[in-house]
Design a protein around this motif. Structure first.
Motif, PDB file in Angstrom:
ATOM      1  N   PHE A  11     -33.363 -51.287  -9.299  1.00 45.99           N
ATOM      2  CA  PHE A  11     -33.821 -51.628  -7.951  1.00 45.99           C
ATOM      3  C   PHE A  11     -33.730 -53.125  -7.698  1.00 45.99           C
ATOM      4  N   GLN A  12     -33.929 -53.944  -8.735  1.00 43.16           N
ATOM      5  CA  GLN A  12     -33.808 -55.389  -8.569  1.00 43.16           C
ATOM      6  C   GLN A  12     -32.399 -55.757  -8.100  1.00 43.16           C
ATOM      7  N   LYS A  13     -31.407 -55.159  -8.727  1.00 39.07           N
ATOM      8  CA  LYS A  13     -30.018 -55.408  -8.333  1.00 39.07           C
ATOM      9  C   LYS A  13     -29.738 -54.835  -6.954  1.00 39.07           C
ATOM     10  N   PHE A  14     -30.268 -53.642  -6.687  1.00 40.32           N
ATOM     11  CA  PHE A  14     -30.071 -52.989  -5.396  1.00 40.32           C
ATOM     12  C   PHE A  14     -30.675 -53.824  -4.271  1.00 40.32           C
ATOM     13  N   HIS A  15     -31.788 -54.471  -4.544  1.00 44.26           N
ATOM     14  CA  HIS A  15     -32.475 -55.287  -3.545  1.00 44.26           C
ATOM     15  C   HIS A  15     -31.584 -56.442  -3.081  1.00 44.26           C
ATOM     16  N   HIS A  16     -30.798 -56.994  -4.004  1.00 43.98           N
ATOM     17  CA  HIS A  16     -29.902 -58.096  -3.656  1.00 43.98           C
ATOM     18  C   HIS A  16     -28.725 -57.621  -2.807  1.00 43.98           C
ATOM     19  N   SER A  17     -28.207 -56.449  -3.123  1.00 45.53           N
ATOM     20  CA  SER A  17     -27.008 -55.969  -2.434  1.00 45.53           C
ATOM     21  C   SER A  17     -27.317 -55.202  -1.148  1.00 45.53           C
ATOM     22  N   HIS A  18     -28.525 -54.602  -1.061  1.00 51.45           N
ATOM     23  CA  HIS A  18     -28.893 -53.822   0.132  1.00 51.45           C
ATOM     24  C   HIS A  18     -30.337 -54.149   0.530  1.00 51.45           C
ATOM     25  N   PRO A  19     -30.579 -55.374   0.967  1.00 51.31           N
ATOM     26  CA  PRO A  19     -31.950 -55.816   1.231  1.00 51.31           C
ATOM     27  C   PRO A  19     -32.675 -55.008   2.303  1.00 51.31           C
ATOM     28  N   ASP A  20     -31.963 -54.543   3.336  1.00 51.08           N
ATOM     29  CA  ASP A  20     -32.623 -53.795   4.413  1.00 51.08           C
ATOM     30  C   ASP A  20     -33.172 -52.456   3.907  1.00 51.08           C
ATOM     31  N   ILE A  21     -32.358 -51.752   3.126  1.00 51.88           N
ATOM     32  CA  ILE A  21     -32.809 -50.474   2.570  1.00 51.88           C
ATOM     33  C   ILE A  21     -33.950 -50.711   1.589  1.00 51.88           C
ATOM     34  N   ALA A  22     -33.787 -51.715   0.736  1.00 56.67           N
ATOM     35  CA  ALA A  22     -34.811 -52.018  -0.266  1.00 56.67           C
ATOM     36  C   ALA A  22     -36.130 -52.399   0.399  1.00 56.67           C
ATOM     37  N   HIS A  23     -36.056 -53.149   1.495  1.00 58.35           N
ATOM     38  CA  HIS A  23     -37.277 -53.544   2.207  1.00 58.35           C
ATOM     39  C   HIS A  23     -38.023 -52.318   2.716  1.00 58.35           C
ATOM     40  N   LYS A  24     -37.303 -51.335   3.211  1.00 59.10           N
ATOM     41  CA  LYS A  24     -37.937 -50.102   3.693  1.00 59.10           C
ATOM     42  C   LYS A  24     -38.590 -49.339   2.537  1.00 59.10           C
ATOM     43  N   ILE A  25     -37.932 -49.319   1.392  1.00 58.18           N
ATOM     44  CA  ILE A  25     -38.504 -48.679   0.208  1.00 58.18           C
ATOM     45  C   ILE A  25     -39.812 -49.371  -0.191  1.00 58.18           C
TER      46      ILE A  25
END
Length: 388
Positions: free
Chosen positions: A360-374
Motif C-alpha cells: 500500500f505504501q508503494k500504491f499510495h505513491h502511484s495512485h494517491p487519489d485511490i489510496a486517499h479514499k482507502i
C-alpha cells in the motif's frame, strides 16, 4: 567465492545519506551489531517474541548463526538491513527446519541427482526508513550470486503473508502449507529456483537481469519442481494473476462485487477497486489450526475472510456473530500499524484476502487519489468501531 576477508560490495544505488553498501560480516563485532539490529527490529519495533533472545544484552541470534553467511546493508557506519543464508545438505539442518519447509518432499530429488546443497534464507530485516528502497533487491541479488558460486539450485525461505506479494515479484513461489513459527507468526514457505530463468522473466523479477547472463544452465531442478508442485500450489501467484481474473475470483467467493461486500472499498469505482486489489492483495489458503493473528503482534496487513470458518481463541463467541465472508478480521495494518487484540485461528480450510501494508505504501505513491479514499474509509470504519 567467499574468503576469510571482510567483503564489501559497493552498490550504485544512492540513498539520501550516501551510497548503500552490501557487506558480509566476518568479525565478532560485525555479527554483534547484526544481532543488535535484529533485536531492535523484531523485539522493540515489531513486538515479536522469538525464543532465541538475549534480553539482557538486547541481541537476537541462534545456533544457525554459527555457520551462516551474514549479509548486511549499511549507509556510512549504520546498519539498515540484514539477511542470513545457510548453505548445506539436508543433513546439515535442524529437524524443525526440515519439517517447516517440508524438505522430505525434496528427498527424492536429492536421491536421484546426488546430495546437493541448498540454501535457506532467514532473519531478513530492514529499517523502517528504508523499506521502500531497493535494499531488499540488493540483498537477495547478493544471495543469488553467492548461491550461484556455491552451485546451489534451490533457495528456501518463509515469510509473513503481507510480504508474499513482494517475494513473488522477486521470483519466489509458494509450494506447501503454512507453518507457525513461535515468535514469528504464521509463515508461508517459499522457494526460488536459481536456474528458472524463464519464470523470472515471466514475473518480471529484477533478478532476471542477473540470471539471463548465466551461460550453462542445469534445469533438472526446475523440471522436477514443475512436475511435483505446479498443480499443487497453496495460493494464486500475485504476479501471474491478471487484474480481471482476480476480480472474478473475488466475486465468486463473495457472491457479489467486492465493492459491495468489502466495506473498505465503499465509494470506489470498479476500476479503482480492481487496481487497488491487484496491487495490494494476496490470496492465501489457510488450514485448520493455522493461527492467523496473534494477540499483541503488530499488524502489517488488512485481512478479509473469503471462505471457510475462523475462531477467536481469545474471546468466546459464536463464529456466526463474529465474522462472515467479506468481513475484516484482526488489526488494521494497511493504513496504520496496530496490534492484534485476538488470537484468531482457522477451524476449517479457509481462504483469506491479505491486503499488504508494504504494498500500500508503494500504491499510495502511484495512485494517491485511490489510496486517499482507502485511508478515509479506514478512518470512518475505525470511528464506527469496525476496525481495531
Amino acid at each position: 567465492m567467499l574468503n576469510n576477508d571482510r567483503q564489501v560490495v559497493s552498490c550504485s544505488t544512492e540513498s539520501p545519506e550516501s551510497s548503500i553498501k552490501i557487506c558480509i560480516a566476518t568479525t565478532p563485532e560485525e555479527k554483534r551489531e547484526i544481532y543488535r539490529f535484529r533485536y531492535q527490529t523484531y523485539i522493540e519495533e515489531m513486538s515479536k517474541r522469538p525464543e532465541e533472545v538475549d534480553y539482557d544484552s538486547k541481541l537476537l541470534y541462534d545456533e544457525m548463526d554459527e555457520w551462516a553467511v551474514l549479509l548486511y546493508a549499511k549507509v556510512n557506519s549504520e546498519i539498515i538491513a540484514t539477511k542470513r543464508i545457510n548453505i548445506g545438505t539436508i543433513a546439515d539442518f535442524p529437524q524443525k527446519v526440515l519439517e517447516f519447509l517440508s524438505l522430505e518432499t525434496f528427498q527424492n530429488y536429492y536421491s536421484e541427482h546426488g546430495e546437493r546443497k541448498f540454501a535457506y534464507i532467514t532473519k531478513v530485516m530492514i529499517a523502517p526508513a528504508h523499506r521502500s528502497s531497493p535494499i531488499l533487491y540488493l540483498l537477495i541479488a547478493k544471495c543469488y550470486e553467492i548461491c550461484c558460486n556455491k552451485n546451489v539450485q534451490l533457495i528456501f525461505g518463509a515469510c509473513n503473508f503481507h510480504l508474499i506479494h513482494l517475494y513473488e515479484h522477486l521470483g519466489c513461489r509458494r509450494y506447501c502449507k503454512n507453518f507457525h513459527h513461535s515468535g514469528y507468526g504464521l509463515l508461508a514457505p517459499i522457494i526460488l529456483l536459481i536456474e528458472d530463468i524463464q519464470y523470472l522473466r515471466k514475473v518480471r523479477s529484477p533478478l532476471y537481469r542477473i540470471a539471463r547472463k548465466r551461460a550453462a544452465l542445469n534445469t533438472q531442478a526446475v523440471e522436477w519442481f514443475e512436475k511435483m508442485f505446479t498443480n499443487n500450489s497453496p495460493g494464486i501467484n500475485s504476479q501471474i494473476v491478471e487484474e480481471e481474473e482476480l476480480w472474478f475470483i473475488l466475486c465468486k467467493h463473495l457472491n457479489c462485487q467486492p465493492t459491495k461486500a468489502i466495506s473498505l472499498l465503499h465509494g470506489l469505482s470498479e476500476a479503482a477497486a480492481k487496481k487497488f486489489l491487484h496491487s495490494c492483495g494476496i490470496l492465501v489458503q489457510c488450514y485448520p489450526e493455522d493461527l492467523i493473528t496473534v494477540q499483541g503482534d503488530v499488524s502489517y496487513s488488512y485481512n478479509i475472510l473469503l471462505s471457510g470458518r475462523l475462531k477467536s481463541l481469545t474471546f468466546q463467541r459464536p463464529i456466526k456473530e463474529y465474522i462472515t465472508p467479506g468481513q475484516h478480521f484482526g488489526a488494521n495494518g494497511l493504513t496504520e500499524h496496530n496490534k492484534h487484540t485476538e488470537d484468531i485461528a482457522a477451524i476449517s480450510p479457509a481462504e483469506i484476502l491479505v491486503l499488504s501494508g508494504i504494498c500500500f505504501q508503494k500504491f499510495h505513491h502511484s495512485h494517491p487519489d485511490i489510496a486517499h479514499k482507502i485511508v478515509q474509509n479506514s478512518i470512518s470504519l475505525t470511528r464506527k468501531g469496525y476496525l481495531e
